[in-house]
Structures are given as structure tokens and as C-alpha cells.
Design a protein around this motif. Sequence first.
Motif, PDB file in Angstrom:
ATOM      1  N   THR A  49     -37.356  71.055  14.726  1.00 35.35           N
ATOM      2  CA  THR A  49     -38.154  72.065  15.403  1.00 35.35           C
ATOM      3  C   THR A  49     -37.942  71.964  16.913  1.00 35.35           C
ATOM      4  O   THR A  49     -37.623  70.909  17.443  1.00 35.35           O
ATOM      5  N   GLY A  50     -38.090  73.094  17.584  1.00 31.83           N
ATOM      6  CA  GLY A  50     -37.926  73.129  19.029  1.00 31.83           C
ATOM      7  C   GLY A  50     -36.484  73.276  19.480  1.00 31.83           C
ATOM      8  O   GLY A  50     -36.208  73.283  20.672  1.00 31.83           O
ATOM      9  N   GLU A  51     -35.549  73.413  18.546  1.00 34.25           N
ATOM     10  CA  GLU A  51     -34.134  73.534  18.898  1.00 34.25           C
ATOM     11  C   GLU A  51     -33.562  74.895  18.525  1.00 34.25           C
ATOM     12  O   GLU A  51     -32.352  75.060  18.441  1.00 34.25           O
ATOM     13  N   GLN A  52     -34.418  75.870  18.279  1.00 30.02           N
ATOM     14  CA  GLN A  52     -34.027  77.246  17.957  1.00 30.02           C
ATOM     15  C   GLN A  52     -33.046  77.318  16.788  1.00 30.02           C
ATOM     16  O   GLN A  52     -32.082  78.036  16.806  1.00 30.02           O
ATOM     17  N   ARG A  53     -33.318  76.536  15.758  1.00 34.22           N
ATOM     18  CA  ARG A  53     -32.489  76.557  14.551  1.00 34.22           C
ATOM     19  C   ARG A  53     -33.150  77.364  13.435  1.00 34.22           C
ATOM     20  O   ARG A  53     -32.719  77.322  12.299  1.00 34.22           O
ATOM     21  N   CYS A  54     -34.193  78.054  13.798  1.00 39.94           N
ATOM     22  CA  CYS A  54     -34.976  78.827  12.843  1.00 39.94           C
ATOM     23  C   CYS A  54     -35.512  80.039  13.605  1.00 39.94           C
ATOM     24  O   CYS A  54     -35.606  80.024  14.828  1.00 39.94           O
ATOM     25  N   LEU A  58     -41.138  82.258  12.732  1.00 43.33           N
ATOM     26  CA  LEU A  58     -41.361  81.412  11.561  1.00 43.33           C
ATOM     27  C   LEU A  58     -41.683  79.993  12.009  1.00 43.33           C
ATOM     28  O   LEU A  58     -42.636  79.378  11.528  1.00 43.33           O
ATOM     29  N   GLU A  59     -40.903  79.483  12.960  1.00 41.31           N
ATOM     30  CA  GLU A  59     -41.153  78.128  13.446  1.00 41.31           C
ATOM     31  C   GLU A  59     -42.530  78.022  14.102  1.00 41.31           C
ATOM     32  O   GLU A  59     -43.266  77.070  13.854  1.00 41.31           O
ATOM     33  N   GLU A  60     -42.876  78.991  14.912  1.00 37.58           N
ATOM     34  CA  GLU A  60     -44.192  78.981  15.565  1.00 37.58           C
ATOM     35  C   GLU A  60     -45.316  78.998  14.534  1.00 37.58           C
ATOM     36  O   GLU A  60     -46.308  78.285  14.668  1.00 37.58           O
ATOM     37  N   GLY A  61     -45.137  79.788  13.484  1.00 36.90           N
ATOM     38  CA  GLY A  61     -46.151  79.878  12.441  1.00 36.90           C
ATOM     39  C   GLY A  61     -46.281  78.624  11.602  1.00 36.90           C
ATOM     40  O   GLY A  61     -47.317  78.376  10.990  1.00 36.90           O
ATOM     41  N   MET A  62     -45.236  77.803  11.573  1.00 38.71           N
ATOM     42  CA  MET A  62     -45.258  76.563  10.787  1.00 38.71           C
ATOM     43  C   MET A  62     -45.967  75.420  11.500  1.00 38.71           C
ATOM     44  O   MET A  62     -46.414  74.478  10.860  1.00 38.71           O
ATOM     45  N   MET A  63     -46.030  75.491  12.818  1.00 41.75           N
ATOM     46  CA  MET A  63     -46.624  74.389  13.570  1.00 41.75           C
ATOM     47  C   MET A  63     -48.059  74.134  13.114  1.00 41.75           C
ATOM     48  O   MET A  63     -48.825  75.074  12.928  1.00 41.75           O
TER      49      MET A  63
END
Length: 148
Positions: A49-54, A58-63
Amino acid sequence: IAFKDTKVGSGSTAEKGNLVQVKYSAKLMGSKYTANIKEFEVPNQVFQTGEQRCLPGLEEGMMGMKVGGSRLIRVPPNKGYGDKWYRGVVPPNSHLEFDCTLVNVAQNGGEEFMMKLEQFGIERAVGAGLCFAYLALSPIIEKKMAGM
């Protein structure tokens, strides 16, 4: 970003900088195009996370999710694919809904290695290792055989 937990997990929490393993499916919301996106039926994805691999939304919503938890995450176009077609599958300005499950969060380097290895495929890793070993040893074997 809007989200709703459908199942609250009890394991480690996903935070920025973690190596996470997720599974998810996606669908287009309120679109005249196909509702389900087969290309986004992802049974296993491992990423930092935090490396723009998603997808950012979606990544923000997973936190904040906990391992074992599931969450519906709605992603607007500005946090999704924007105003351009994506792979000829996602139309411009699409609102997406992801059904996401957090499978694992690596707690140490050993777990990170194992998650990445499983993502790559243990059989593929063994095969690659054997090929590299052959390449490294073949000149030595050839030299021995020539000297016989």
C-alpha cells in the motif's frame, strides 16, 4: 469514496506501507454498459500500500480494514479510471463498486517474502531456480565432460 463493512475482521489492520493480500470483484454502478466486470474478478492480489500499485480509490477504501473483513467500496471516477476508457471494459467517468476481502497483512519480512512467493507461484519459482542452477552449472559440467 464511500464504504460499508459487510463483515468486520478480527486480524491485523491494513495501514499505509503494509504488504496486503486481497481478493475482490468489481462492477459498474448505474451504467448502460455491462454491470459485472469479469476482468476484475481477482481471487488473489498482493501489493504494497502507498506505492500506487492499486486503484487509488480501492486502496483508500481498504485502509482500516482488518484481516478476515469484507467491505463494499464505492469509487468515483476521480479516484478510479477518470474520463478515459480503461482496457475497453470500463467506460469513461464510471463509478465502480468493489466487494473486497482483506486476506492477509504481512507482519514481518518473512511473511512478506512468503506472500510474494505465493503470488508469483511456488512452482514457477522452483522452475526458475532450476533453470538458473542449470545455467550456472552447465559450463562446469561441459568442462568436466570435455576433459574425460
